[in-house]
Every structure is written in structure tokens, then in C-alpha cells.
Design a protein around this motif. Structure first.
Motif, PDB file in Angstrom:
ATOM      1  N   ARG A 194       0.850  -1.195   0.000  1.00 31.22           N
ATOM      2  CA  ARG A 194       0.000   0.000   0.000  1.00 31.22           C
ATOM      3  C   ARG A 194       0.880   1.236   0.000  1.00 31.22           C
ATOM      4  O   ARG A 194       2.009   1.227   0.500  1.00 31.22           O
ATOM      5  CB  ARG A 194      -0.931   0.011   1.206  1.00 31.22           C
ATOM      6  N   ALA A 195       0.369   2.302  -0.575  1.00 36.79           N
ATOM      7  CA  ALA A 195       1.093   3.568  -0.603  1.00 36.79           C
ATOM      8  C   ALA A 195       0.096   4.690  -0.850  1.00 36.79           C
ATOM      9  O   ALA A 195      -0.897   4.514  -1.559  1.00 36.79           O
ATOM     10  CB  ALA A 195       2.163   3.562  -1.692  1.00 36.79           C
ATOM     11  N   THR A 196       0.364   5.841  -0.256  1.00 38.69           N
ATOM     12  CA  THR A 196      -0.472   7.030  -0.414  1.00 38.69           C
ATOM     13  C   THR A 196       0.382   8.160  -0.967  1.00 38.69           C
ATOM     14  O   THR A 196       1.462   8.448  -0.433  1.00 38.69           O
ATOM     15  CB  THR A 196      -1.067   7.467   0.935  1.00 38.69           C
ATOM     16  N   ASP A 197      -0.088   8.794  -2.034  1.00 37.17           N
ATOM     17  CA  ASP A 197       0.593   9.966  -2.584  1.00 37.17           C
ATOM     18  C   ASP A 197       0.128  11.187  -1.796  1.00 37.17           C
ATOM     19  O   ASP A 197      -0.977  11.697  -2.011  1.00 37.17           O
ATOM     20  CB  ASP A 197       0.273  10.111  -4.065  1.00 37.17           C
ATOM     21  N   LEU A 198       0.956  11.637  -0.880  1.00 39.01           N
ATOM     22  CA  LEU A 198       0.560  12.728   0.013  1.00 39.01           C
ATOM     23  C   LEU A 198       0.616  14.098  -0.643  1.00 39.01           C
ATOM     24  O   LEU A 198       0.287  15.099  -0.012  1.00 39.01           O
ATOM     25  CB  LEU A 198       1.423  12.687   1.270  1.00 39.01           C
ATOM     26  N   SER A 199       1.032  14.151  -1.908  1.00 42.48           N
ATOM     27  CA  SER A 199       1.009  15.431  -2.623  1.00 42.48           C
ATOM     28  C   SER A 199      -0.324  15.654  -3.319  1.00 42.48           C
ATOM     29  O   SER A 199      -0.572  16.738  -3.854  1.00 42.48           O
ATOM     30  CB  SER A 199       2.138  15.478  -3.659  1.00 42.48           C
ATOM     31  N   LYS A 200      -1.193  14.642  -3.316  1.00 42.72           N
ATOM     32  CA  LYS A 200      -2.453  14.728  -4.056  1.00 42.72           C
ATOM     33  C   LYS A 200      -3.631  14.293  -3.201  1.00 42.72           C
ATOM     34  O   LYS A 200      -4.067  13.143  -3.255  1.00 42.72           O
ATOM     35  CB  LYS A 200      -2.389  13.844  -5.304  1.00 42.72           C
ATOM     36  N   PRO A 201      -4.182  15.208  -2.376  1.00 42.87           N
ATOM     37  CA  PRO A 201      -5.373  14.834  -1.608  1.00 42.87           C
ATOM     38  C   PRO A 201      -6.539  14.543  -2.543  1.00 42.87           C
ATOM     39  O   PRO A 201      -6.635  15.114  -3.633  1.00 42.87           O
ATOM     40  CB  PRO A 201      -5.645  16.071  -0.744  1.00 42.87           C
ATOM     41  N   GLY A 202      -7.378  13.620  -2.115  1.00 47.90           N
ATOM     42  CA  GLY A 202      -8.517  13.242  -2.935  1.00 47.90           C
ATOM     43  C   GLY A 202      -9.811  13.391  -2.150  1.00 47.90           C
ATOM     44  O   GLY A 202      -9.870  14.060  -1.109  1.00 47.90           O
ATOM     45  N   THR A 203     -10.851  12.770  -2.673  1.00 48.45           N
ATOM     46  CA  THR A 203     -12.148  12.784  -2.002  1.00 48.45           C
ATOM     47  C   THR A 203     -12.284  11.480  -1.222  1.00 48.45           C
ATOM     48  O   THR A 203     -12.441  10.407  -1.804  1.00 48.45           O
ATOM     49  CB  THR A 203     -13.285  12.913  -3.025  1.00 48.45           C
ATOM     50  N   VAL A 204     -12.188  11.575   0.074  1.00 51.98           N
ATOM     51  CA  VAL A 204     -12.241  10.408   0.945  1.00 51.98           C
ATOM     52  C   VAL A 204     -13.409  10.583   1.907  1.00 51.98           C
ATOM     53  O   VAL A 204     -13.581  11.666   2.501  1.00 51.98           O
ATOM     54  CB  VAL A 204     -10.928  10.249   1.743  1.00 51.98           C
ATOM     55  N   VAL A 240      -1.126  16.883   8.001  1.00 50.06           N
ATOM     56  CA  VAL A 240      -0.043  16.177   7.306  1.00 50.06           C
ATOM     57  C   VAL A 240       1.302  16.628   7.857  1.00 50.06           C
ATOM     58  O   VAL A 240       2.186  15.802   8.145  1.00 50.06           O
ATOM     59  CB  VAL A 240      -0.116  16.419   5.789  1.00 50.06           C
ATOM     60  N   GLU A 241       1.473  17.935   8.033  1.00 50.52           N
ATOM     61  CA  GLU A 241       2.740  18.453   8.569  1.00 50.52           C
ATOM     62  C   GLU A 241       2.987  17.955   9.982  1.00 50.52           C
ATOM     63  O   GLU A 241       4.108  17.574  10.341  1.00 50.52           O
ATOM     64  CB  GLU A 241       2.731  19.980   8.554  1.00 50.52           C
ATOM     65  N   LYS A 242       1.954  17.935  10.800  1.00 51.36           N
ATOM     66  CA  LYS A 242       2.106  17.483  12.186  1.00 51.36           C
ATOM     67  C   LYS A 242       2.437  15.991  12.240  1.00 51.36           C
ATOM     68  O   LYS A 242       3.330  15.574  12.986  1.00 51.36           O
ATOM     69  CB  LYS A 242       0.821  17.770  12.970  1.00 51.36           C
ATOM     70  N   ALA A 243       1.714  15.194  11.461  1.00 51.69           N
ATOM     71  CA  ALA A 243       1.951  13.748  11.467  1.00 51.69           C
ATOM     72  C   ALA A 243       3.351  13.421  10.964  1.00 51.69           C
ATOM     73  O   ALA A 243       4.037  12.547  11.513  1.00 51.69           O
ATOM     74  CB  ALA A 243       0.901  13.038  10.611  1.00 51.69           C
ATOM     75  N   ARG A 244       3.813  14.144   9.937  1.00 51.26           N
ATOM     76  CA  ARG A 244       5.161  13.911   9.417  1.00 51.26           C
ATOM     77  C   ARG A 244       6.216  14.364  10.423  1.00 51.26           C
ATOM     78  O   ARG A 244       7.236  13.688  10.615  1.00 51.26           O
ATOM     79  CB  ARG A 244       5.358  14.636   8.083  1.00 51.26           C
ATOM     80  N   ALA A 284       1.654   1.213  12.399  1.00 54.54           N
ATOM     81  CA  ALA A 284       0.813   2.341  12.809  1.00 54.54           C
ATOM     82  C   ALA A 284       0.150   2.972  11.594  1.00 54.54           C
ATOM     83  O   ALA A 284       0.675   2.896  10.475  1.00 54.54           O
ATOM     84  CB  ALA A 284       1.648   3.378  13.558  1.00 54.54           C
ATOM     85  N   GLU A 285      -0.999   3.575  11.843  1.00 54.91           N
ATOM     86  CA  GLU A 285      -1.711   4.337  10.821  1.00 54.91           C
ATOM     87  C   GLU A 285      -2.145   5.678  11.406  1.00 54.91           C
ATOM     88  O   GLU A 285      -2.434   5.780  12.605  1.00 54.91           O
ATOM     89  CB  GLU A 285      -2.968   3.603  10.350  1.00 54.91           C
ATOM     90  N   VAL A 286      -2.214   6.677  10.554  1.00 54.80           N
ATOM     91  CA  VAL A 286      -2.722   7.990  10.940  1.00 54.80           C
ATOM     92  C   VAL A 286      -3.820   8.372   9.949  1.00 54.80           C
ATOM     93  O   VAL A 286      -3.708   8.113   8.747  1.00 54.80           O
ATOM     94  CB  VAL A 286      -1.581   9.039  10.967  1.00 54.80           C
ATOM     95  N   TRP A 287      -4.899   8.972  10.486  1.00 53.97           N
ATOM     96  CA  TRP A 287      -5.989   9.417   9.613  1.00 53.97           C
ATOM     97  C   TRP A 287      -5.729  10.851   9.180  1.00 53.97           C
ATOM     98  O   TRP A 287      -5.617  11.755  10.013  1.00 53.97           O
ATOM     99  CB  TRP A 287      -7.344   9.341  10.315  1.00 53.97           C
ATOM    100  N   LEU A 288      -5.632  11.054   7.881  1.00 57.47           N
ATOM    101  CA  LEU A 288      -5.413  12.387   7.326  1.00 57.47           C
ATOM    102  C   LEU A 288      -6.554  12.707   6.371  1.00 57.47           C
ATOM    103  O   LEU A 288      -6.783  11.974   5.401  1.00 57.47           O
ATOM    104  CB  LEU A 288      -4.068  12.443   6.594  1.00 57.47           C
ATOM    105  N   GLY A 328      -7.385   9.579   3.999  1.00 58.51           N
ATOM    106  CA  GLY A 328      -7.844   8.400   4.725  1.00 58.51           C
ATOM    107  C   GLY A 328      -6.762   7.877   5.646  1.00 58.51           C
ATOM    108  O   GLY A 328      -5.878   8.621   6.102  1.00 58.51           O
ATOM    109  N   TRP A 329      -6.822   6.577   5.929  1.00 60.91           N
ATOM    110  CA  TRP A 329      -5.808   5.962   6.782  1.00 60.91           C
ATOM    111  C   TRP A 329      -4.501   5.829   5.992  1.00 60.91           C
ATOM    112  O   TRP A 329      -4.474   5.276   4.904  1.00 60.91           O
ATOM    113  CB  TRP A 329      -6.265   4.587   7.269  1.00 60.91           C
ATOM    114  N   VAL A 330      -3.448   6.354   6.580  1.00 55.11           N
ATOM    115  CA  VAL A 330      -2.140   6.392   5.927  1.00 55.11           C
ATOM    116  C   VAL A 330      -1.158   5.520   6.710  1.00 55.11           C
ATOM    117  O   VAL A 330      -1.059   5.614   7.937  1.00 55.11           O
ATOM    118  CB  VAL A 330      -1.621   7.842   5.842  1.00 55.11           C
ATOM    119  N   ALA A 331      -0.427   4.680   6.001  1.00 54.56           N
ATOM    120  CA  ALA A 331       0.540   3.771   6.625  1.00 54.56           C
ATOM    121  C   ALA A 331       1.747   4.533   7.153  1.00 54.56           C
ATOM    122  O   ALA A 331       2.265   5.432   6.482  1.00 54.56           O
ATOM    123  CB  ALA A 331       1.001   2.733   5.599  1.00 54.56           C
TER     124      ALA A 331
END
Length: 375
Positions: free
Chosen positions: A130-140, A179-183, A271-275, A279-282
Motif C-alpha cells: 500500500r502507498a499514499t501519494d501525500l502530494s495529491k489529496p482526494g475525495t475520501v 499532514v505536517e504534524k503527522a510527518r 501504525a496508521e494515521v488518519w489524514l 484516509g488511513w495512511v501507513a
């Protein structure tokens, strides 16, 4: 307690990373000769067989019972549990579900006169990278109010006040978005913690004690729980997922895979974080520290190519060579008079109300084996 010097040192390192745009960081942190880049692709099917042969307790007579975690977590995009079946001489065998998190376990009880309590449980599941492109928010779809409350709540071992809240506030003081805080918290955990080879099992996950000690060493259940606690204290939903590695890493990382069909000691939590918008990000800062300590030749520098590649990938992605049992905390074992578990990732057993040491599979006499099934 973490010293001011240590905190400022970590803050400076984090600031240097944060100052680099994400697309540029991807280029900087992807050195030649080291690739760790999970991406969603083909589903893989696995079978895991857990066998318990419960040893008697010397000088104690009484009935035996056991609780074995079953794959009960579901994520449509990367994990699908299948069936679990079992063979046993237990008097009763019942699937129990934790009322708060939905974690499932097989609860077995044996007759008092049974001299060789045994069970073999076979579970199947499908998983993929699994992977999330954090530069491109979508409709979740938004997180439900119930889940948001659950994954923003403290647990027995992960309080969100005191030193946990103070540390989280310091790390995220100049950050605005989730996103900034989680990173920022991810980078802080990677910079400030270390994998302690002497820690038994995967650790205890006692986050406040870890911070108060000032000695931020442990294993995945400690370091990823620290991440989850700091993120929740920042007001962002997060959770631990408890499971076990089932196959080697496809990227050649010896430290990030199960390198034998016998996986009795391959437990690992993530761990996962909800952004919002993603959505849930690995995430898995603990595995970055595992690469530092264990990836051959071992005791690698933080700027080692394999460390940098894993560090880049493990905020936003992970590899699908892993079984997810559940995301539960503070698990009460049905029928047990013993204490709650901080998490359910290992088989548990009691004889005459005395709990076996789940971190010693040889003495406890359990084995877990994994195999990949053909499509």
C-alpha cells in the motif's frame, strides 16, 4: 525525561528535513543502490497455521484455556481476512470478539483431566503493498464520529496528557496542517528513538514510562505506540495495528521480512494515521530503527542508503508481507481472571489460572508457520 539538548538536536534535524519540499525530499532520500518503494499491485494469498501444545505447570493441577488471535482486521485496499478453521481436543472452542475494537480470538477450554491440550488453527488472508501519494489529496469519505472518538482516545498504556501532550505540542508547535504534524512526529520518533535488542518480544507499549525514562529504546510495540500517542495528543486520529510478518521483503531488506516459514517470533505492529483527504495512511517509524540496527551489516548510520530509502517510504507506505490481526488495546481475555492485555498479538494460555509466558514459544510450546498460496 528527554533533555532540552536532545530535543533541540532533534528539532534542528527535523527542521532541515522539513525545509526540503516533499518532491525534492523524495529525490534526495532515494539513493542509488537502495530501493524500498511499496506500491499497490497484485494481491497475494497466504495461509498461517498456529499450533499450540500447552505444557502443564509443575506442581499445579487445573484446567487449561487459550486465546489465539485471528485475522479480523479488514481494509478493502490492502488486507482481506479469509477463513479460520481448527482441529483441537478442547472441550469448547469459540470465536470471541472484543466489544470495543472488534478484535477476534479463538477461546479454547480443555477438560481438567486433559493431559495434552492441543489445537491447530489455519487462517487464510489476502494482502498487498500500500502507498499514499501525500502530494495529491482526494475525495475520501470522512471518518465516522465513533471511529474518530475511538482513535483519539487514551488507552491504559497510551495516555494523552502530561509528558505525552507536552512532547507532542513541542514537536508540532510550528506546524499547521495535519499532514505536517503527522510527518513531524514521524521524523521526531525516527530521530530520537532506537531499537533496543534487549527488549523482550515487541515491547510493552507503555508510552508515558518510555518518555519519562528519557531512554527512548524499545521495539515496535513501544516505538509505534509512541508515534500513535503523540499523534493522538495532537488531535489527529491514529492507531496501532498488531500482526506478524509472513514473507521475505521483496526489496531485499532482511530486517523487514520473515525469512523462514516458521514465524513464531516474527510478530510486528505497525501504525496508521488518519489524514483528511487521504484516509488511513501507513506509517512505521519503528521499522526505520530496525533497519538502522539490524539490516546487514548492522548498526547502520542514519545516512546509510538503505536507512534513507526505508525512512522515505515508511511515512505513507508499507510492504504487504504482513498479516494484520487487529487494532485493539486493553484487551480482556474472556474467562480469564488475569490482567487485561495491552494488545493481542501473541497466543495466550493459562493452566490452573497461571498465564504462560507468551514471549517464549519454545517453553509455551507454540509454533506459527506461514506459506504463500498459488493464485
Amino acid at each position: 525525561m528527554t533533555s532540552r539538548r536532545e530535543f533541540l538536536k532533534a528539532g534542528a534535524a527535523l527542521a532541515a528535513v522539513a525545509a526540503v519540499p516533499h518532491h525534492a525530499l523524495a529525490q534526495v532520500a532515494a539513493p542509488a543502490g537502495a530501493v524500498f518503494a511499496p506500491q499497490p499491485g497484485k494481491w497475494r494469498n497466504f495461509e498461517v497455521v498456529t499450533t499450540l501444545d500447552i505444557a502443564p505447570v509443575e506442581g499445579k493441577a487445573g484446567p487449561a484455556q487459550a486465546w489465539v488471535p485471528l485475522p479480523s482486521y479488514t481494509a478493502a485496499d490492502w488486507f482481506k481476512p479469509g477463513e479460520s478453521r481448527w482441529k483441537t481436543n478442547a472441550a469448547t472452542a469459540k470465536v470471541e470478539t472484543d466489544p470495543h475494537y472488534g478484535a477476534q480470538m479463538l477461546h479454547l477450554t480443555w477438560a481438567e483431566g486433559e493431559k495434552a491440550p492441543t489445537v491447530e488453527i489455519t487462517s487464510t488472508f489476502a494482502t498487498r503493498d500500500r502507498a499514499t501519494d501525500l502530494s495529491k489529496p482526494g475525495t475520501v469519505a470522512p471518518l465516522s464520529a465513533e471511529d474518530r472518538a475511538l482513535f483519539l482516545a487514551p488507552t491504559d498504556l497510551v495516555p494523552l496528557d502530561g509528558i505525552v501532550k507536552a512532547t507532542s505540542d513541542k514537536i508540532t508547535a510550528d506546524k499547521t496542517s495535519d499532514v505536517e504534524k503527522a510527518r513531524a512526529i514521524y521524523e521526531w520518533v525516527v530521530e530520537n528513538t532506537y531499537r533496543n535488542a534487549a527488549t523482550r518480544g515487541c515491547g510493552t507499549g507503555d508510552v508515558a514510562s518510555l518518555l519519562q525514562s528519557g531512554n527512548l529504546g524499545g521495539k515496535c510495540a513501544d516505538l509505534n505506540a509512541l508515534y500513535v500517542g503523540l499523534v493522538r495528543a495532537a488531535g489527529i486520529p491514529a492507531r496501532d495495528l498488531y500482526g506478524i510478518r509472513v514473507a521475505p521483503s521483496a526489496f531485499g531488506y532482511k530486517s523487514l521480512g520473515a525469512n523462514s516459514p516458521t514465524i513464531s517470533k516474527a510478530q510486528h505492529c505497525r501504525a496508521e494515521v488518519w489524514l483528511d483527504g487521504f484516509g488511513w495512511v501507513a506509517t512505521d517509524p519503528a521499522d526505520v530503527r530496525k533497519v538502522v540496527l539490524e539490516e546487514p551489516p548492522g548498526k547502520n548510520a542514519m545516512d546509510d542508503a538503505k536507512v534513507l530509502a526505508a525512512r522515505k517510504a515508511l511515512f505513507g507506505s508499507w510492504e504487504g508481507n504482513w498479516l494484520a490481526y487487529n487494532d485493539g488495546h486493553d484487551i480482556a481475555l474472556p474467562g480469564s481472571s488475569g490482567p487485561k492485555l495491552g494488545f493481542l498479538m501473541y497466543p495466550q494460555a493459562e493452566v490452573a489460572s497461571l498465564r504462560h509466558d507468551c514471549l517464549d514459544p519454545d517453553a509455551f510450546k507454540y509454533t506459527i508457520k506461514a506459506s504463500e498460496l498459488s493464485a
